[in-house]
Design an enzyme around this catalytic site. Structure first.
Site, short mmCIF file in Angstrom:
data_model
loop_
_atom_site.label_atom_id
_atom_site.label_comp_id
_atom_site.label_asym_id
_atom_site.label_seq_id
_atom_site.Cartn_x
_atom_site.Cartn_y
_atom_site.Cartn_z
N LYS A 1 8.43 -16.76 -11.04
CA LYS A 1 7.62 -15.63 -11.52
C LYS A 1 6.41 -16.17 -12.29
O LYS A 1 6.57 -17.03 -13.18
CB LYS A 1 8.49 -14.77 -12.43
CG LYS A 1 7.79 -13.54 -12.95
CD LYS A 1 8.73 -12.73 -13.82
CE LYS A 1 7.94 -11.68 -14.58
NZ LYS A 1 8.71 -11.06 -15.63
N PHE B 1 -4.20 3.11 14.83
CA PHE B 1 -4.54 4.13 13.85
C PHE B 1 -5.65 3.56 12.98
O PHE B 1 -5.72 2.34 12.78
CB PHE B 1 -3.32 4.45 12.97
CG PHE B 1 -2.47 5.58 13.49
CD1 PHE B 1 -1.85 5.49 14.72
CD2 PHE B 1 -2.30 6.74 12.74
CE1 PHE B 1 -1.07 6.52 15.21
CE2 PHE B 1 -1.51 7.79 13.21
CZ PHE B 1 -0.90 7.67 14.45
N ASN C 1 0.85 -1.20 0.00
CA ASN C 1 0.00 0.00 0.00
C ASN C 1 0.88 1.24 0.00
O ASN C 1 2.11 1.14 -0.04
CB ASN C 1 -0.95 -0.03 1.20
CG ASN C 1 -0.17 -0.10 2.50
OD1 ASN C 1 0.56 0.82 2.84
ND2 ASN C 1 -0.31 -1.21 3.21
N LYS D 1 -11.20 -3.98 18.60
CA LYS D 1 -9.82 -4.39 18.87
C LYS D 1 -9.46 -4.18 20.34
O LYS D 1 -8.33 -4.49 20.74
CB LYS D 1 -8.86 -3.63 17.95
CG LYS D 1 -9.10 -3.89 16.46
CD LYS D 1 -7.92 -3.52 15.59
CE LYS D 1 -8.26 -3.67 14.11
NZ LYS D 1 -7.09 -3.84 13.25
N PRO E 1 -2.61 -12.19 10.56
CA PRO E 1 -2.95 -11.96 11.97
C PRO E 1 -3.13 -10.47 12.22
O PRO E 1 -2.48 -9.65 11.57
CB PRO E 1 -1.72 -12.49 12.71
CG PRO E 1 -0.62 -12.53 11.70
CD PRO E 1 -1.27 -12.70 10.36
O1 PMT Z 1 3.21 5.99 6.41
P1 PMT Z 1 2.61 7.29 5.97
O2 PMT Z 1 2.74 7.52 4.48
O3 PMT Z 1 3.12 8.47 6.77
O4 PMT Z 1 1.03 7.21 6.23
C1 PMT Z 1 0.58 7.11 7.54
C2 PMT Z 1 -0.69 6.24 7.62
C3 PMT Z 1 -1.81 6.88 6.83
C4 PMT Z 1 -0.41 4.83 7.07
C5 PMT Z 1 -1.03 6.13 9.14
O5 PMT Z 1 -1.26 7.41 9.66
C6 PMT Z 1 -2.27 5.27 9.38
O6 PMT Z 1 -3.39 5.74 9.36
N1 PMT Z 1 -2.04 3.95 9.66
C7 PMT Z 1 -3.11 2.95 9.80
C8 PMT Z 1 -3.39 2.41 8.42
C9 PMT Z 1 -4.56 1.49 8.29
O7 PMT Z 1 -4.97 1.31 7.22
O8 PMT Z 1 -5.02 0.95 9.37
P2 PMT Z 1 -6.19 -0.21 9.38
O9 PMT Z 1 -7.49 0.49 9.45
O10 PMT Z 1 -5.96 -1.22 8.35
O11 PMT Z 1 -5.82 -0.88 10.74
C10 PMT Z 1 -6.23 -0.37 12.00
C11 PMT Z 1 -5.13 -0.57 13.01
O12 PMT Z 1 -4.85 -1.97 13.14
C12 PMT Z 1 -3.81 0.08 12.67
O13 PMT Z 1 -3.25 0.55 13.87
C13 PMT Z 1 -2.98 -1.05 12.08
O14 PMT Z 1 -1.57 -0.85 12.33
C14 PMT Z 1 -3.50 -2.23 12.87
N2 PMT Z 1 -3.46 -3.51 12.13
C15 PMT Z 1 -4.23 -3.69 11.03
C16 PMT Z 1 -4.22 -4.92 10.40
C17 PMT Z 1 -3.39 -5.96 10.90
N3 PMT Z 1 -3.36 -7.14 10.31
N4 PMT Z 1 -2.65 -5.75 11.99
C18 PMT Z 1 -2.65 -4.54 12.61
O15 PMT Z 1 -1.95 -4.35 13.60
#
Ligand code: PMT
Length: 410
Positions: free
Chosen positions: A289, A323, A210, A341, A305
């Protein structure tokens, strides 16, 4: 004594008799644990020698903007980035005027303009000069710009007059500098931050990822270091250099990130999941590939996970902050993640504007916890991260105090 462990203070010295106190100030800042670098204006060298300041700071003193000995003439930018706080002491009337106008005609004023670290000035001048409406107008302007005014004090002056305009004493300045960092202090706390994207391979050369650049996560790690924490930064693939003083752990896939976190989490007090972790990975990874074939190609994905949820589920585990990057219904989705969560806080990140969020230098967040929500306005990620860390530290300490008092009660 005030603690400035891990802090980097850039001490600017301008021309004024109070410059003789700057040597004592540099020594006291170092005694409090700070690393100090000094920039002097030409006028300052008439009051105290660069050699003296080099001896007390432990580093060569920088004086000129265009120094042929520094690579690419970029020294002002490096210095500006290096500093956790810039303190100009003494700050002359002329320097206050320059700063208010945003001028950059020498090294010190250029560094002040180029830094995004907090900037403080300790004015020192004759009392009439201080009271002059022109100076007062500049002081007003500096406050509007968010520049901190340390002093001046009042009393007998070197010119024989009495009144406002004395530079504060070095010990007072050290306390004020330390005070800039104490809100949300994380001294003695271990923080783990995940950052960047993950890479989920489908064959040896292709995969799913991403647009996360890692900027936000790295800024959060840096801000936690500035707040005095030991910081472990678990990062997916990014082009960024890990901030100094963090312990970097580099990973590629979500499963590697999960394992790296779980191996180390027992020692962690605060976990901050900034990484954009892939929710799914290809179920099978081709050894070679994948060759071009039919018009459509089906790739079966399976769930990765959830690192954040697994950390939050640990009994007596760390204070957890997630986040949530969303393109629509931001707060609703973020609240949903907070509950599902079981995290202590969630930073809702709107990513539907190009200048904010993924790969941008600026960001804005809504910080949500069970006790309410706080808006963190659009600003550079470095500054935003400092604000965020301040709130996280407050939440962490509040939770620990409550849990301690519950245990005492039992
Ligand atoms: O890296 P940059 O370009 O500066 O951009 C920053 C950012 C936009 C990536 C950052 O600020 C941000 O928002 N990060 C969260 C991205 C996200 O898409 O989160 P999510 O909604 O998929 O996941 C929610 C939370 O669960 C996050 O804290 C993520 O780290 C965590 N997660 C998600 C999936 C997973 N399998 N394991 C996790 O720990």
């Amino acid at each position: 004594m005030a603690s400035l462990t891990n802090k980097r203070i850039l001490l600017g010295i301008t021309g004024g008799i109070a410059a003789y106190k700057s040597a004592d100030l540099a020594r006291r800042l170092r005694d409090a644990g700070a690393e100090v670098r000094v920039v002097m204006t030409q006028a300052a060298t008439g009051f105290i020698t660069p050699l003296t300041m080099q001896a007390v700071s432990g580093h060569p003193v920088q004086q000129t903007l265009l120094d042929e000995t520094t690579e690419n003439g970029m020294d002002h930018i490096e210095l500006a980035r290096w500093a956790d706080l810039v303190l100009v002491a003494p700050a002359s009337a002329n320097f206050l005027a320059k700063l208010n106008q945003g001028r950059a005609d020498d090294l010190l004023s250029t560094v002040c303009l180029a830094t995004d670290a907090p900037l403080a000035v300790a004015p020192a001048m004759n009392q009439q000069m201080w009271l002059n409406p022109a100076t007062q107008r500049n002081v007003f302007g500096l406050k509007q710009l968010g520049i901190k005014l340390f002093g001046p004090g009042s009393g007998d002056q070197a010119c024989g007059e009495t009144g406002p305009g004395r530079m504060l004493e070095p010990e007072e300045l050290v306390d004020l500098v330390a005070g800039q960092f104490v809100t949300g202090t994380l001294q003695g706390i271990t923080v783990m931050v995940t950052a960047g994207p993950t890479w989920e391979a489908m064959d040896p050369v292709r995969g799913f990822t991403n647009r996360s650049s890692g900027k936000m996560g790295y800024a959060v790690a840096q801000a936690a270091v500035e707040a005095g924490a030991r910081v472990i930064l678990v990062s997916g693939p990014t082009a960024l250099k890990a901030p100094e003083r963090v312990e970097p752990v580099n990973v590629t896939s979500a499963r590697e990130m999960h394992d790296a976190v779980m191996e180390r989490v027992a020692a962690v007090d605060i976990f901050i999941g900034v990484a954009a972790v892939a929710d799914y990975r290809p179920k099978a990874v081709a050894e070679q590939k994948i060759k071009k074939g039919p018009d459509t190609l089906m790739i079966e994905l399976e769930r990765n996970p959830d690192i954040l949820a697994n950390v939050a589920a640990i009994t007596d585990g760390p204070f957890t902050v997630g986040f949530a990057a969303e393109t629509e219904n931001l707060l609703e989705h973020a609240r949903d993640k907070l509950q599902k969560k079981h995290v202590d806080m969630i930073a809702a990140n709107r990513v539907d504007q190009t200048e904010l969020g993924f790969d941008a230098d600026q960001n804005a967040l809504t910080l949500i916890s069970t006790s309410g929500q706080i808006e963190l306005e659009p600003q550079p990620k470095t500054r935003l991260a400092r604000e965020l860390i301040k709130h996280i530290a407050t939440g962490f300490h509040a939770k620990n105090t409550t849990e301690d008092s519950r245990q005492t009660y039992r």
